[in-house]
Design a protein around this motif. Structure first.
Motif, mmCIF file in Angstrom:
data_model
loop_
_atom_site.group_PDB
_atom_site.id
_atom_site.type_symbol
_atom_site.label_atom_id
_atom_site.label_comp_id
_atom_site.label_asym_id
_atom_site.label_seq_id
_atom_site.Cartn_x
_atom_site.Cartn_y
_atom_site.Cartn_z
ATOM 1 N N ILE A 40 0.907 -1.206 0.032
ATOM 2 C CA ILE A 40 0.012 0.034 0.127
ATOM 3 C C ILE A 40 0.712 1.196 0.071
ATOM 4 C CG2 ILE A 40 -1.783 0.992 1.550
ATOM 5 C CD1 ILE A 40 -2.652 -1.141 2.266
ATOM 6 N N LEU A 41 1.916 1.292 0.827
ATOM 7 C CA LEU A 41 2.935 2.318 0.839
ATOM 8 C C LEU A 41 3.547 2.620 -0.325
ATOM 9 C CD1 LEU A 41 4.285 1.824 4.308
ATOM 10 C CD2 LEU A 41 2.715 3.444 3.813
ATOM 11 N N GLU A 42 3.763 1.516 -1.321
ATOM 12 C CA GLU A 42 4.510 1.681 -2.526
ATOM 13 C C GLU A 42 3.703 1.696 -3.781
ATOM 14 O OE1 GLU A 42 6.949 -1.734 -2.586
ATOM 15 O OE2 GLU A 42 8.416 -1.174 -0.969
ATOM 16 N N LEU A 43 2.458 1.925 -3.561
ATOM 17 C CA LEU A 43 1.237 2.038 -4.830
ATOM 18 C C LEU A 43 1.930 3.059 -5.515
ATOM 19 C CD1 LEU A 43 -2.307 1.204 -3.127
ATOM 20 C CD2 LEU A 43 -0.810 -0.364 -4.872
ATOM 21 N N LYS A 44 1.789 3.147 -6.763
ATOM 22 C CA LYS A 44 1.886 4.192 -7.769
ATOM 23 C C LYS A 44 0.824 5.189 -7.726
ATOM 24 C CE LYS A 44 2.964 5.583 -12.257
ATOM 25 N NZ LYS A 44 3.631 5.216 -13.753
ATOM 26 N N LYS A 45 0.820 6.687 -7.528
ATOM 27 C CA LYS A 45 -0.275 7.498 -7.324
ATOM 28 C C LYS A 45 -0.510 7.889 -8.891
ATOM 29 C CE LYS A 45 -1.449 11.983 -5.390
ATOM 30 N NZ LYS A 45 -0.683 13.070 -4.507
ATOM 31 N N SER A 46 -1.673 7.920 -9.090
ATOM 32 C CA SER A 46 -2.396 8.327 -10.399
ATOM 33 C C SER A 46 -2.288 10.060 -10.481
ATOM 34 C CB SER A 46 -3.793 8.088 -10.697
ATOM 35 O OG SER A 46 -4.459 8.609 -11.634
ATOM 36 N N VAL A 63 -8.788 0.469 0.559
ATOM 37 C CA VAL A 63 -8.121 -0.965 1.206
ATOM 38 C C VAL A 63 -8.607 -1.420 2.507
ATOM 39 C CG1 VAL A 63 -5.887 -0.267 -0.093
ATOM 40 C CG2 VAL A 63 -6.772 0.683 2.320
ATOM 41 N N ASP A 64 -8.465 -2.608 2.778
ATOM 42 C CA ASP A 64 -8.836 -3.393 4.052
ATOM 43 C C ASP A 64 -7.511 -3.946 4.479
ATOM 44 O OD1 ASP A 64 -9.572 -5.497 5.685
ATOM 45 O OD2 ASP A 64 -11.431 -5.560 4.895
ATOM 46 N N ILE A 65 -7.163 -3.452 5.631
ATOM 47 C CA ILE A 65 -5.979 -4.060 6.422
ATOM 48 C C ILE A 65 -6.133 -4.537 7.623
ATOM 49 C CG2 ILE A 65 -4.502 -2.359 5.260
ATOM 50 C CD1 ILE A 65 -4.480 -0.913 7.884
ATOM 51 N N LEU A 66 -5.427 -5.613 8.197
ATOM 52 C CA LEU A 66 -5.589 -5.837 9.683
ATOM 53 C C LEU A 66 -4.222 -6.033 10.292
ATOM 54 C CD1 LEU A 66 -7.318 -7.801 11.511
ATOM 55 C CD2 LEU A 66 -6.509 -9.854 10.561
ATOM 56 N N THR A 87 4.577 -6.002 7.765
ATOM 57 C CA THR A 87 5.331 -5.521 6.604
ATOM 58 C C THR A 87 5.736 -4.011 6.678
ATOM 59 O OG1 THR A 87 3.213 -5.216 5.174
ATOM 60 C CG2 THR A 87 4.269 -7.457 5.310
ATOM 61 N N GLY A 88 4.799 -3.367 7.068
ATOM 62 C CA GLY A 88 5.078 -1.982 7.493
ATOM 63 C C GLY A 88 3.927 -1.362 8.257
ATOM 64 N N VAL A 89 4.169 -0.172 8.600
ATOM 65 C CA VAL A 89 3.172 0.763 9.340
ATOM 66 C C VAL A 89 2.414 1.898 8.356
ATOM 67 C CG1 VAL A 89 2.897 2.337 11.364
ATOM 68 C CG2 VAL A 89 4.583 0.434 11.295
ATOM 69 N N ILE A 90 1.172 2.074 8.660
ATOM 70 C CA ILE A 90 0.383 3.012 7.771
ATOM 71 C C ILE A 90 -0.418 3.847 8.775
ATOM 72 C CG2 ILE A 90 -1.449 1.731 7.348
ATOM 73 C CD1 ILE A 90 -1.513 3.234 4.517
ATOM 74 N N ARG A 143 -10.594 4.859 2.329
ATOM 75 C CA ARG A 143 -9.978 5.386 1.095
ATOM 76 C C ARG A 143 -8.532 5.750 1.520
ATOM 77 N NH1 ARG A 143 -12.937 5.854 -3.076
ATOM 78 N NH2 ARG A 143 -15.452 5.624 -2.935
ATOM 79 N N LEU A 144 -7.810 5.424 0.433
ATOM 80 C CA LEU A 144 -6.518 6.000 0.386
ATOM 81 C C LEU A 144 -6.280 7.224 -0.127
ATOM 82 C CD1 LEU A 144 -4.646 3.046 -1.349
ATOM 83 C CD2 LEU A 144 -4.318 3.807 1.225
ATOM 84 N N ARG A 145 -5.265 8.095 0.659
ATOM 85 C CA ARG A 145 -5.144 9.439 0.316
ATOM 86 C C ARG A 145 -3.852 9.613 0.670
ATOM 87 N NH1 ARG A 145 -7.819 13.960 4.022
ATOM 88 N NH2 ARG A 145 -6.615 13.429 5.968
ATOM 89 N N ASP A 146 -3.051 10.637 -0.028
ATOM 90 C CA ASP A 146 -1.670 11.382 0.139
ATOM 91 C C ASP A 146 -1.946 12.475 1.101
ATOM 92 O OD1 ASP A 146 -0.440 9.056 -0.442
ATOM 93 O OD2 ASP A 146 0.210 9.914 -2.439
ATOM 94 N N TYR A 147 -1.458 12.894 1.984
ATOM 95 C CA TYR A 147 -1.484 14.027 2.770
ATOM 96 C C TYR A 147 -0.062 14.562 3.516
ATOM 97 C CZ TYR A 147 -2.801 17.469 6.088
ATOM 98 O OH TYR A 147 -3.155 18.756 7.009
ATOM 99 N N ARG A 148 0.306 15.676 2.864
ATOM 100 C CA ARG A 148 1.627 16.285 3.042
ATOM 101 C C ARG A 148 2.759 14.956 2.629
ATOM 102 N NH1 ARG A 148 0.568 19.411 8.610
ATOM 103 N NH2 ARG A 148 -0.661 21.120 7.815
ATOM 104 N N ASP A 149 2.469 14.449 1.618
ATOM 105 C CA ASP A 149 3.623 13.522 1.081
ATOM 106 C C ASP A 149 3.602 12.206 1.938
ATOM 107 O OD1 ASP A 149 4.167 15.059 -1.033
ATOM 108 O OD2 ASP A 149 5.954 16.160 0.071
ATOM 109 N N GLN A 150 2.570 11.886 2.630
ATOM 110 C CA GLN A 150 2.533 10.743 3.654
ATOM 111 C C GLN A 150 1.127 9.880 3.067
ATOM 112 O OE1 GLN A 150 4.667 9.610 5.923
ATOM 113 N NE2 GLN A 150 6.042 11.428 5.277
#
Length: 372
Positions: A40-46, A63-66, A87-90, A143-150
């Protein structure tokens, strides 16, 4: 102009190859995709469409995470917490719902139902659900979003998972590789044709259905492909479609009838495509993978059913499988060892479905089986 199958390779940008108007044709686009947080952290942004991201060729919006809460902070209007799945922290946002219950006017219920009391109970449940602590296991959808490059998840649902024996985590660990292998990692393809809707996949599909009907009605247990090509009723279906294909071929003029060589070649290829499609469905399989070898009808191969049932019966009593049942891939491996190395996963899955339908086995959880 005829447009053939558009195949997007993983190295290509999906948004460069496929117009955004067609993204909705990908079934993954409209669902909460279960992905590893690392991916998810590495998804390419449209670039042209905000809020859309790409995993390989698949457009992702939800997305759906556990995972486990490893960070937490509270603001006036929302909670922010970090979720770790190994695998990572979001970062996830969970907005507070403002309910001024004292200002709500409710009509009296003719059935004696105290609506205000019920709303208060719902509100209390929501408040208790939002009391998240470090170390809690949660399932988050949003829903996914990018806020301040995060990269972050704007949560629409947060559920605390009370699971002392880690059943939910184990189920997710088993489910994710299956989803990646069968959906996310497969290249998204779209059939586009501006002239003849039957020119691409419909001829194969119609012949595939006819072969399936022929096998069932005649109780066929095994066959060679050339035997199917000698059945008049099947050849008739193939000929009708192949003549049309030859007529639409760029090298074929409207004045010249299609040659017999063109039609014969198309018929053979159409049968080959239909047989391959039946293999992918698990309707038929081969002990030895080759177009010239014998095909066996899965439902009619009783020895395969017998071997599969015995594997489930014997191995589901083993200590490590007694609680959850035998995992699917273990069953496939044992079938290939005991019966034939060429049996496809689709054929084994069809056998398991048939055995479960006949109440000889039961599925205990996602792709785990035990005897009934």
């Amino acid at each position: 102009m005829d447009i053939g199958t558009s195949v997007i390779t993983p190295s290509e940008s999906a948004e460069d190859t496929l117009p955004s108007m067609f993204w909705g044709l990908d079934p993954i686009y409209g669902v909460f995709a279960k992905l590893y947080i690392k991916d998810i952290l590495e998804l390419k942004k449209s670039q042209p469409v905000p809020g859309v991201f790409f995993y390989k060729t698949h457009p992702i919006t939800k997305v759906d995470i556990l995972g486990t809460i490893v960070q937490k902070r509270e603001r006036e209007r929302f909670f922010s917490f970090g979720v770790d799945d190994g695998t990572g922290v979001i970062s996830c946002l969970w907005w507070k719902k403002q309910r001024a219950m004292e200002n709500v006017r409710l009509a009296s219920s003719p059935f004696g139902l105290n609506v205000l009391e019920q709303l208060n109970r719902i509100n209390q449940l929501e408040n208790s659900n939002s009391q998240l602590e470090l170390g809690d296991v949660v399932q988050v959808r949003g829903r996914l979003r990018d806020y301040r490059d995060q990269r972050e998840i704007n949560s629409t649902s947060v559920s605390k998972v009370v699971d002392p024996v880690f059943t939910a985590q184990i189920a997710r660990m088993l489910e994710l590789p299956y989803l990646y292998r069968n959906f996310y990692d497969k290249t998204f393809q779209i059939q586009m044709d501006s002239s003849d809707p039957n020119q691409q996949g419909e001829p194969t599909l119609s012949l595939q259905r006819k072969i399936k009907q022929f096998l069932t009605q005649n109780g066929v247990k095994n066959f060679y492909q050339q035997e199917l090509e000698a059945i008049d009723s099947l050849v008739c279906i193939a000929e009708q479609n192949c003549v049309s294909l030859c007529l639409h071929h760029p090298s074929q003029t409207s004045q010249d009838p299609p040659s017999s060589a063109c039609v014969s070649k198309q018929i053979h290829e159409l049968f080959q495509q239909a047989v391959c499609a039946l293999q992918e469905e698990g309707i038929i399989f081969q002990k030895v993978a080759a177009h010239t070898e014998l095909y066996l009808v899965t439902d009619a191969e009783k020895e395969l059913h017998k071997v599969t049932r015995k594997i489930v019966q014997d191995d589901s009593t083993r200590p490590k499988y007694v609680d959850k049942g035998c995992p699917f891939h273990h069953i496939v491996s044992c079938v290939r060892h005991s019966y034939s190395a060429g049996v496809s996963e689709a054929a084994v899955q069809r056998v398991l479905d048939r055995l479960e339908c006949d109440s000889e086995i039961v599925s205990t959880m996602d792709r785990h089986y035990t005897v009934s």
